[in-house]
Design an enzyme around this catalytic site. Structure first.
Site, mmCIF file in Angstrom:
data_model
loop_
_atom_site.group_PDB
_atom_site.id
_atom_site.type_symbol
_atom_site.label_atom_id
_atom_site.label_comp_id
_atom_site.label_asym_id
_atom_site.label_seq_id
_atom_site.Cartn_x
_atom_site.Cartn_y
_atom_site.Cartn_z
ATOM 1 N N LYS A 7 0.850 -1.209 0.000
ATOM 2 C CA LYS A 7 0.000 0.000 0.000
ATOM 3 C C LYS A 7 0.881 1.253 0.000
ATOM 4 O O LYS A 7 1.968 1.234 -0.573
ATOM 5 C CB LYS A 7 -0.990 -0.047 1.170
ATOM 6 N N GLU A 160 -11.425 -9.967 -0.723
ATOM 7 C CA GLU A 160 -11.014 -9.158 0.420
ATOM 8 C C GLU A 160 -12.241 -8.470 1.022
ATOM 9 O O GLU A 160 -12.651 -7.404 0.530
ATOM 10 C CB GLU A 160 -10.014 -8.076 -0.022
ATOM 11 N N SER A 199 -6.559 -8.793 6.933
ATOM 12 C CA SER A 199 -5.968 -9.100 8.237
ATOM 13 C C SER A 199 -5.355 -10.503 8.318
ATOM 14 O O SER A 199 -5.440 -11.151 9.368
ATOM 15 C CB SER A 199 -6.992 -8.903 9.361
HETATM 16 P P1 13P Z 1 -4.469 -6.083 5.747
HETATM 17 O O1 13P Z 1 -3.749 -7.396 5.646
HETATM 18 O O2 13P Z 1 -3.647 -4.982 6.320
HETATM 19 O O3 13P Z 1 -5.814 -6.233 6.395
HETATM 20 O O4 13P Z 1 -4.763 -5.611 4.235
HETATM 21 C C1 13P Z 1 -5.364 -6.500 3.367
HETATM 22 C C2 13P Z 1 -5.356 -5.897 2.017
HETATM 23 O O5 13P Z 1 -6.088 -4.963 1.748
HETATM 24 C C3 13P Z 1 -4.401 -6.448 1.039
HETATM 25 O O6 13P Z 1 -4.638 -5.955 -0.234
#
Ligand code: 13P
Length: 239
Positions: A7, A160, A199
Site C-alpha cells: 500500500k 477481500e 488481516s
Molecule cells: P491487511 O492485511 O492490512 O488487512 O490488508 C489486506 C489488504 O487490503 C491487502 O490488499
C-alpha cells in the site's frame, strides 16, 4: 501464492531493506511469493530481486495507451519496469477513486496484453454483508469480467472483505469458504487462483489457509514485517 501489498507505506530506504529481507526468505519452489511496493520503488526493487523467483507487482495502473494522463502510469510502463502482476480494483481504490469492475475492463485487457497477470480484488462492505447482499455484490463485481470476452486464463482473484481489512480480525473460516465457493461458481474455471485478503497474520494464517477453496493470500499490514510475512508463507507451506 502469497502476495504482499505494501500500500502507501515505506520510504526508499525502508522499501529496499524490506525487499532485501524478502529475498532472504526461504520458501518452496511450488510457492509463488510476490511483493507490490509503491510504484516509485518498483524499479530499484526489480533489480534487487532479479535473480530470485520473487514476483514484483504494481498496486494499480491505467489501461490507456501513453498520452495526456497527468499523474498516471500505464500497464506497458509497469511491465517495462519488470513487474509481472498488477493489483486491480482494490477496495481502497474502489472507495476513494470510484473504480468499478466495468471501468477496470480496459486495464485488465491491457495488463493481460503485456503478459502480466491482473490480481483483481473483490469484496463487500460491512453494510452490504449485514443486509445480506455480500454474495450478490461479489458476483456483481466479477460478472463484467466474465461478459467481457477477455481470456481470463491468467487472472488471479482476491476476495477481500472490506470489513476485515486492516482490522486485525480476518473473516471466519466459514465466511471465507462460502465466498470462495461463490467466486469459483461465478468464475467457473478450475485453474483460477482465488486468494483471501483481510488481516491475514501469522496468527490467522493457518485458519485462513485451511479454508476450502483458498489458493493463498493477499497480505497488507503483515507484509511490511518480513518475519510476519515469512511466517505466513510458512503457514501456507505446512497446510
Ligand atoms: P491487511 O492485511 O492490512 O488487512 O490488508 C489486506 C489488504 O487490503 C491487502 O490488499
Amino acid at each position: 501464492m502469497i502476495i504482499g501489498n505494501w500500500k502507501m507505506n515505506t520510504l526508499r530506504a525502508d522499501a529496499l531493506a524490506l525487499a532485501n529481507a524478502v529475498m532472504e526468505m526461504e520458501y518452496l519452489d511450488s510457492t509463488r511469493v510476490g511483493i507490490c511496493p509503491p510504484a516509485l520503488w518498483i524499479d530499484p526493487i526489480t533489480r534487487i530481486v532479479k535473480d530470485s523467483s520473487i514476483l514484483v507487482g504494481a498496486q494499480d495502473c491505467l489501461g490507456d495507451r501513453a498520452g495526456a494522463h497527468t499523474g498516471c502510469i500505464n500497464a506497458a510502463m509497469v511491465c517495462d519496469a519488470g513487474c509481472s502482476m498488477v493489483i486491480l480494483g482494490h477496495s481502497e481504490r474502489r472507495a476513494r477513486f470510484g473504480e468499478t469492475s466495468e471501468k477496470l475492463l480496459n486495464t485488465v485487457a491491457a495488463v493481460l496484453e503485456t503478459g502480466m497477470f491482473p490480481l483483481v480484488c473483490v469484496g463487500e462492505t460491512k453494510k452490504q454483508r449485514e443486509s445480506g447482499k455480500a454474495f450478490d455484490v461479489v458476483a456483481g463485481q466479477l460478472r463484467p469480467l466474465l461478459t467481457s470476452g477477455l481470456d481470463l486464463g491468467g487472472i488471479v482473484i482476491a476476495y477481500e472483505p472490506v470489513w476485515a481489512i486492516g482490522t486485525g480480525l480476518s473473516a471466519s473460516r466459514k465466511d471465507i469458504e462460502e465466498m470462495h465457493a461463490t467466486v469459483r461458481e461465478v468464475i467457473n474455471r478450475n485453474d483460477t487462483l482465488v486468494l483471501y485478503g483481510g488481516s491475514v497474520s501469522p496468527e490467522s494464517a493457518d485458519d485462513v489457509f485451511n479454508a476450502e477453496g483458498v489458493s493463498g493470500a493477499l497480505v497488507g499490514g503483515a507484509s511490511l514485517n518480513v518475519s510476519k510475512f515469512a511466517a505466513i508463507v510458512a503457514a501456507w507451506e505446512r497446510k
